[in-house]
Every structure is written in C-alpha cells, then in structure tokens.
Design a protein around this motif. Structure first.
Motif, PDB file in Angstrom:
ATOM      1  N   PRO A  13       0.820  -1.202   0.000  1.00 33.26           N
ATOM      2  CA  PRO A  13       0.000   0.000   0.000  1.00 33.26           C
ATOM      3  C   PRO A  13       0.854   1.252   0.000  1.00 33.26           C
ATOM      4  N   ARG A  14       0.376   2.241  -0.739  1.00 37.85           N
ATOM      5  CA  ARG A  14       1.073   3.515  -0.747  1.00 37.85           C
ATOM      6  C   ARG A  14       0.883   4.205   0.595  1.00 37.85           C
ATOM      7  N   PRO A  15       1.777   5.136   0.945  1.00 38.61           N
ATOM      8  CA  PRO A  15       1.544   5.967   2.120  1.00 38.61           C
ATOM      9  C   PRO A  15       0.202   6.686   1.967  1.00 38.61           C
ATOM     10  N   GLY A  16      -0.529   6.814   3.068  1.00 35.13           N
ATOM     11  CA  GLY A  16      -1.848   7.427   2.997  1.00 35.13           C
ATOM     12  C   GLY A  16      -2.950   6.426   2.802  1.00 35.13           C
ATOM     13  N   GLY A  17      -2.711   5.133   2.990  1.00 37.86           N
ATOM     14  CA  GLY A  17      -3.744   4.130   2.837  1.00 37.86           C
ATOM     15  C   GLY A  17      -4.855   4.267   3.860  1.00 37.86           C
ATOM     16  N   LEU A  18      -4.604   4.970   4.955  1.00 37.03           N
ATOM     17  CA  LEU A  18      -5.624   5.181   5.972  1.00 37.03           C
ATOM     18  C   LEU A  18      -6.514   6.378   5.671  1.00 37.03           C
ATOM     19  N   ALA A  19      -6.219   7.123   4.609  1.00 40.87           N
ATOM     20  CA  ALA A  19      -6.985   8.334   4.315  1.00 40.87           C
ATOM     21  C   ALA A  19      -8.481   8.052   4.174  1.00 40.87           C
ATOM     22  N   PRO A  20      -8.934   7.030   3.407  1.00 37.17           N
ATOM     23  CA  PRO A  20     -10.380   6.765   3.328  1.00 37.17           C
ATOM     24  C   PRO A  20     -10.994   6.446   4.686  1.00 37.17           C
ATOM     25  N   VAL A  21     -10.243   5.773   5.556  1.00 37.80           N
ATOM     26  CA  VAL A  21     -10.754   5.466   6.897  1.00 37.80           C
ATOM     27  C   VAL A  21     -10.971   6.751   7.674  1.00 37.80           C
ATOM     28  N   PHE A  22      -9.984   7.654   7.619  1.00 40.39           N
ATOM     29  CA  PHE A  22     -10.103   8.919   8.341  1.00 40.39           C
ATOM     30  C   PHE A  22     -11.257   9.760   7.782  1.00 40.39           C
ATOM     31  N   VAL A  23     -11.399   9.765   6.458  1.00 40.20           N
ATOM     32  CA  VAL A  23     -12.477  10.552   5.847  1.00 40.20           C
ATOM     33  C   VAL A  23     -13.842  10.027   6.283  1.00 40.20           C
ATOM     34  N   SER A  24     -14.045   8.703   6.217  1.00 37.84           N
ATOM     35  CA  SER A  24     -15.342   8.138   6.610  1.00 37.84           C
ATOM     36  C   SER A  24     -15.607   8.326   8.098  1.00 37.84           C
ATOM     37  N   ALA A  25     -14.559   8.163   8.919  1.00 39.46           N
ATOM     38  CA  ALA A  25     -14.735   8.396  10.355  1.00 39.46           C
ATOM     39  C   ALA A  25     -15.067   9.858  10.621  1.00 39.46           C
ATOM     40  N   GLY A  26     -14.419  10.758   9.886  1.00 37.92           N
ATOM     41  CA  GLY A  26     -14.740  12.178  10.038  1.00 37.92           C
ATOM     42  C   GLY A  26     -16.168  12.481   9.656  1.00 37.92           C
ATOM     43  N   ALA A  27     -16.664  11.803   8.595  1.00 38.31           N
ATOM     44  CA  ALA A  27     -18.057  12.009   8.189  1.00 38.31           C
ATOM     45  C   ALA A  27     -19.020  11.585   9.289  1.00 38.31           C
ATOM     46  N   ILE A  28     -18.712  10.482   9.971  1.00 32.90           N
ATOM     47  CA  ILE A  28     -19.564  10.030  11.077  1.00 32.90           C
ATOM     48  C   ILE A  28     -19.553  11.051  12.204  1.00 32.90           C
ATOM     49  N   LEU A  29     -18.377  11.575  12.517  1.00 35.67           N
ATOM     50  CA  LEU A  29     -18.285  12.575  13.583  1.00 35.67           C
ATOM     51  C   LEU A  29     -19.066  13.840  13.224  1.00 35.67           C
TER      52      LEU A  29
END
Length: 767
Positions: A13-29
């Motif tokens: 995985p490229r660096p930043g593979g957690l970006a979609p996780v952070f975006v979706s978690a941010g949407a929930i918040l």
C-alpha cells in the motif's frame, strides 16, 4: 497508476492508505455533531455525511481492487467497489430528497437494494470449502427459514408499531429491505466465520456492520420514534461507508503479512444458530397472535404443536452439537494429515509438494514468482565423516537459518536430502539475486554440530517464473542454474538463462555419444613421458584419454570429462583407461624387456573410488595383465582424498595392496600439508601453476612453494614430480631445487603408444 511493490513483488500500500478510513470516520463525527445542534430545516446537511463516507469506502475498495491479487480476491474487491457505487447513489438521492421524504422512499430503496443484492452475490461467490448439492440445499433451507421468520416478524410486529400515516409502499419497501438485510447478515456472517476464505477474515468480519446497520435502521425507520429514526437515517450509510474503508485497509495490511497456516474451523459461529432463532421467534409470534384471535381449544392445539416443534428444535440442537464435535475431531485429523503430507519431518519446513503447489498457485493467479534452489556443498563428505545423526543436525540448523532470513511473503522449504528452496514472490531479477545473496550469507557462519565447528557453504540457482511456465519447469530451471553455480566454483549463486538449458541439452547429447563412443572403441590413450631430470632417461608415463569422434572430430577432455563425471560415465570410462593402460604396459614389457619403464600413471576420479568393488577391479586387472602392484601408480586429486571415509578406505586398501598413490596438482588445495599425515601418499606432483612461477623474474611466492614442496618430499621420503615444464630454465631450476622427476611439453607432448615405444627404444634424452 499501479500500486508499488516491495522487494518480494507483492503490492505494498502507498503511504496514505488510511486516508479513506479517516475521511469516513470524520463524516460520522460530523453527522453526530449535526445531530446535537441540528435545526428542523437543516436535514440536507445531516445527509451530507453519507455520500462522503460512501465515496471514501468505494474509493478504498477501488484501490485494493487495482492491486495485483489472486483472482478470487481481485473479483471480490472489484464487486465491492460496485456495491459502494450503488450505495453512494442511494446516499446522494437521500441527501437531495432529505427535506421532501420521510421514511425510506422508493428512490432510495432501489439503489440500496441493488447494492445489498450485489453484496449478497459477492459473498455467495466467494470460494468455500463446501460446494456440494447437499451443502447448497442446506444453505437454501437456512435462508428460507430466516427469510420467512423475519417477514412474519416485520408483518405482525414492526408494522403494528409503525406510526399512523405511514404509507403501505413505505412499509413494503422497509419490509423488503429489512428481510434482505437479515438474509445478508446470515450470508456475510457465515462467510466471515469461515476458516478458509480467500479474502482476509478480519476484513470480512468488519463488513458484517453493513447488514446489521441495514436491519436496525429498517426497524427503527418503521417502529422507532422521531429522534431514533432521524439518527439512524443519517448514520447508516456513513457507518457502511466506514466499514468498507476499514475492511479494504485491513485487506491491504494483510498483503504485508507472511502467509501463515489456515486457522482451524471452530464451528462456534452464532450465525449457524440463526435458523433456530428464527424458528423460536416465529413460535413466539404464533403464540402471541393465537392468544388474541383464537378460542381456548385452538390455542391449546397450536401451543401443543409448537411445543412439539420446540422439542424437535432442541433435539436438532443436540445433534448439531454432536456433529460439531465429530467434525471438529475429523478436521483436526485432516489438518494433521495435511501438515504431515506437506511438511518435512526433520526440519519442520514445507516440503517439495507444498512448494510445488504454492508455486503453481502463484503462476495460475498471474502473480510474480521465482524459485531459489539451494544445495549444501560437499554435504556427503560431512555426512560420511561425522555420521547421519550429525548430518541431520546440520540440516536442521540450515533450515532454521533459512527460515530466519526470509522476509514477508518468502517461503523456505526442504526439497529433500541437502536440497532446500525458497519461494520468492517476485519477478524482479535484482530482488531474486539479493535474496540468493542473503540466503548464502546466512549459511556462511560456522555451524556447531555436537563438539564440531563446521564451515559450510552452499550453491544456489535462481529461476524466474516466466509467462506460460509451469511449476516443474521453474524448479527445473533453478536446478540447472544451481549446477551452473557449482561448476563455477561452488559457494555462489547463478541465475537461470536459456543458454544454460541448451548447455544441459548439449551435455546430455554428448553423454549419449560418449556412452556409444566407449562401446564403439572411439577412445584412445596418449602417454606423456615422465623423465628423470638428472639422467635424462624415461622414468614413467601418464596415461591420458582422448576421444576422436567420427563427426565432431577431436573432443577435448575438458569437454567430455566433466560430462562423464556428472552422468556417472566416468566409471566405465575410467575402467577402460585402467585396463588399457595396464595392458599396454604389459605389451611393452613383453616387447622391450628391461628397457621398459617400470610403471604407468592412471588418473582415477572420486566417483570410481566410491565404487565398492574398485579395489577388486584393480587387483583383477593387475592379475590379468601380469603386472605387479608397483607397476601401476594411481593419481588422485586433493579433493578426492577429502571426499569421505569410503574414499579413504579405498585408498588405504590400494596402498596396502602395494599400489603407489600419487597426489596430483599438489599445492592447489586448502589442506595439502594435513593430507600428508592422513593420506598414504607415495608421490607428490607439483602443480603446473607453481612451475610457471619459477623462471627468472617470476613470482617469488610460487618459487618458495615449489622449493618447499621439494624439501618436504625429501624429508618424508616421497617422490617429487614437477608437472608442466615448458623450457630449459624451468628444468634447470627444478633440478637444482631437488626435483628428480618431471614432465611437460619441453621434454615431450603426450604421444600415442607406438611413438612412446620409439622413445624407449631410442637413446636416452640428454638434459
């Protein structure tokens, strides 16, 4: 743009593979924050989190689908991307119609049902252990049981709790989505609990959040209060989007983990009990309804029937437990049998069968692969010298070092004997060569076996799996490369090249022609004179084999002798040389009498010395030709002497018989002086490389070695012979050093038997 690869060829995985996780978690918040401060006319902003989270989840699935993966896994994540797209459409529609609709509208339900249907198909299409008709029928019956029970519950319970004014269409849509969610929960849950799924199990378990959220949301949309309906309607799609993003990330992270053994099935999944829970829930529903609408006698009959059904269910649960225990024992036995069939008992590494299967799977799935074949150099000598138990200890330690140096994705195996291999998940030659160097370096440090400290080296061959190749071809190519490394001097590696296969074919053809040449009498002997450097008279002769091929012409010994040694033809070839040389010396004795040289030198290969009957063969030849043991001098190399106890016993037996032994190419080995104590040597033959260095202005080191060998031979009362004399200056210096005997082109090249006879009949050569 494709994903980058690590050194093993597996996509990283490229660096930043957690970006979609952070975006979706941010949407929930963000949605949670909106629920705390929302106003009555701000529904549009509450639904914004759904498209954001679903877009992040779909993007995460798309990225993992673009990584080079096995075909079933690739198909799974490609379909999950489409699931995310359908649900993204549902989220966008829900956001745009937020201020117009209450409940679940048909416009939102259609893409939602399409996404759930595709999700259901995606999990049903996963490769599983059981694909028999009975297993499929069992799955259909379980699904029907759960579907009917959930439909009844929705119809009689949830609909009764729906607020007044809820349209029939909204209730039906909610019921269809709810029943689909329950079915999806069963399918996804069972797939996530399976021990042998192709997709990462943790990622599948995270995806169960989708059907759970779907069921809960549907119930609350119909039967909940306004606050709960609002909360779940704006949170469900962000939660599903986050589940997609997290599961894709877990699959990506699993790519960097080394392949492990499959987890044994536990059969404790709660999803196996859902059909029984559905029956129990339906029974309770029937009792509740009958209590309201039927007479006492009817209720009694229904309750009795339900009690009978309950007893049957309880009996089935007991049978299920018994079957589960029996299957668990069978699977443990199957796992143990599989482990024994696919692993090596001595080292614990996977064996040849496991290696071949794993390599074939990577080739079939279009994944990069390479085979690194490793063979311990001179292991037979160690095994013969220290015994089989010590040899096994050494092999175990070799396996441990190979296992320790392997990186993620590499699989070390023992093919058999002293042969090991490493399956490399790469098609990059540089990465494969680096792995070979790493493996050989790991074996370079001394091993401790009992009280012995052994310095062991290995040779390795590398073969990249090309398009269209089979596992057997790749392994065969690695074997060819490994033999090329051994021929190049051992303790090194070589990467397979197509010319190597052609060389092997040529060697095989040459071996066949050599076998026929021996039978047809195409071989002949030349004799290189050995002179007394003081008197100039002939002292002896070294028999040298030559091959005059009817089509190839003269074939150099440098070409056919290695082929003979590799194929074992050196044994019949050596036997012919021994017999012919002794027979020729006997004929010279019969013709020239006292003017005949006393002995003839015959080179003997280590393969001949390993033959059990070699000593008897020498005795039989001497007896048949009428020669005495001192008339035959056996020449061996230093590497032959240290080959093992069997060779040493053969040499001792020859020496006790009275056959003189000559140590050929003396000074080129690593333990020449120690050999003189253990080896019953009679003649030292100084290697030509030292003779080349004794002329004026030559290497002082080689000059010193040549002088030391002469003094050593004199001190030990051995005969010293200098090889490769090419000029008068070398002859004079060697004679001055104390060398009594010598041979080389300066005195005479190798000549046929008749020419050698003429030399014996002529006047002595003057030095």
């Amino acid at each position: 743009m494709s994903e980058p690869e690590n050194a093993g060829g597996v996509a990283r995985p490229r660096p930043g593979g957690l970006a979609p996780v952070f975006v979706s978690a941010g949407a929930i918040l963000v949605v949670l924050a909106w629920l705390l401060v929302r106003g009555d006319d701000e529904l549009f902003f509450g639904y914004v989190g759904g498209p954001i989270a679903m877009a992040a989840g779909a993007y995460a699935c798309l990225r993992i689908a673009r990584v080079r993966l096995p075909r079933p896994v690739h198909r799974f994540w490609r379909r999950m991307t489409l699931v995310g797209v359908f649900l993204l459409v549902a989220a966008l529609v829900a956001m745009l119609r937020a201020n117009n609709d209450t409940g679940m509208s048909l416009q939102v339900a259609v893409p939602t049902l399409a996404g759930l249907g595709l999700l259901m198909f995606t999990f049903l299409a996963l490769p599983g252990r059981q694909k028999t008709p009975v297993a499929l029928l069992r799955a259909v019956l379980d699904g029907l049981t759960v579907a009917v029970a959930s439909a009844l519950i929705f119809w009689y319970v949830v609909f009764d709790l729906a607020p007044e004014g809820t349209s029939l269409a909204a209730r039906l849509v909610a019921a269809v989505v709810g029943v689909g969610g329950v079915l999806l929960l069963v399918i996804v849950g069972k797939a996530a609990a399976a021990p042998d799924t192709a997709v990462d199990g943790t990622a599948l378990r995270v995806l169960t959040a989708a059907p759970v959220a779907c069921v809960v949301t549907t119930i609350l949309m119909i039967a909940g209060d306004d606050r709960s309906r609002m909360a779940l309607s704006v949170l469900v799609l962000p939660i599903v989007g986050a589940a997609l993003a997290v599961s894709a990330y877990l699959q990506r992270r699993a790519l960097d983990q080394p392949a492990g053994q499959p987890v044994p099935a536990s059969n404790r999944s709660l999803f196996n009990l859902l059909p029984f829970a559905a029956v129990a829930a339906t029974a309770g529903l029937v009792i509740s309804v009958s209590a309201q609408d039927m007479s006492g006698r009817q209720r009694t009959v229904i309750i009795g029937a339900l009690l009978i059904a309950g007893c049957v269910v309880a009996r089935q649960l007991l049978s299920l437990r018994e079957n589960t225990l029996a299957l668990r024992g069978i699977r443990r036995q199957q796992d143990e049998l599989e482990r024994l069939a696919l692993s090596d008992n001595l080292t614990g590494l996977p064996n040849r069968a496991r290696f071949t299967v794993a390599l074939a799977e990577r080739i079939e799935d279009d994944q990069p692969a390479a085979a690194l074949l490793i063979d311990v150099d001179d292991f037979k000598m160690i095994n013969d010298t220290l015994g089989p138990a010590a040899g096994d200890q050494l092999l175990f330690q070799v396996a441990q070092r190979l296992r320790a140096q392997c990186t993620a994705g590499e699989m070390p195996v023992r093919l058999g004997g002293d042969e090991f291999a490493v399956l490399l998940p790469t098609d990059d030659p540089a990465a494969a060569e680096a792995a070979a160097g790493r493996a050989l370096q790991a074996l370079a440090d001394p091993f401790t076996v009992g009280e012995q400290h052994l310095l062991v080296h290995a040779s390795a061959g590398i073969a990249i799996a090309e398009t269209g190749a089979t596992a057997d071809e790749v392994l065969r190519n690695a074997d060819i490369a490994m033999y090329a490394a051994k021929e190049a001097g051992k303790a090194s590696w070589a990467r397979f090249e197509p010319r190597m296969r052609q060389d092997m074919v040529n060697h095989a053809m040459l071996a066949g022609e050599l076998r026929a040449g021996i039978a047809r009498g195409e071989l002949r002997l030349l004799y290189q004179p050995i002179y007394d450097l003081v008197t100039g008279r002939l002292h002896g002769a070294e028999a040298l084999v030559r091959w005059q091929h009817p089509e190839r012409g003269f074939v150099s010994p440098a070409d056919f002798i290695p082929v003979a040694e590799r194929t074992g033809l050196i044994v019949p070839l050596g036997a012919w040389v021994l017999r012919e040389a002794c027979a020729q010396l006997a004929r010279w004795h019969a013709t020239y009498g006292d003017r005949t040289v006393e002995s003839v030198n015959v080179n003997v290969a280590v393969r001949q010395l390993r033959e059990v009957g070699f000593v008897d063969e020498v005795a039989a030849v001497l007896s048949e030709t009428g020669l005495r043991p001192r008339n035959l001098i056996i020449e061996v190399t230093e590497s032959s002497v240290v080959d093992g106890w069997q060779v040493r016993e053969t040499l001792r037996a020859l020496h006790e018989m009275g056959v003189p032994l000559a140590l050929d190419d003396f000074g080129t080995g690593q333990s020449s002086l120690s050999l003189l104590r253990a080896f019953p040597v009679d003649v030292l033959k100084l290697d030509k490389s030292f003779v080349d260095g004794i002329a004026e202005g030559a290497d002082r080191g080689r000059l010193a070695v040549a002088a030391a060998v002469a003094q050593l031979a004199e001190h030990l009362q051995l005969k010293a012979v200098a090889e490769g004399i090419e000029n008068q200056e070398q002859l004079n210096r060697l004679r001055d050093m104390g060398y009594r005997y010598g041979q080389g082109f300066f005195m005479s090249r190798p000549v046929p038997a008749d020419d050698y006879a003429a030399l014996m009949a002529a006047d002595p050569v003057r030095a």
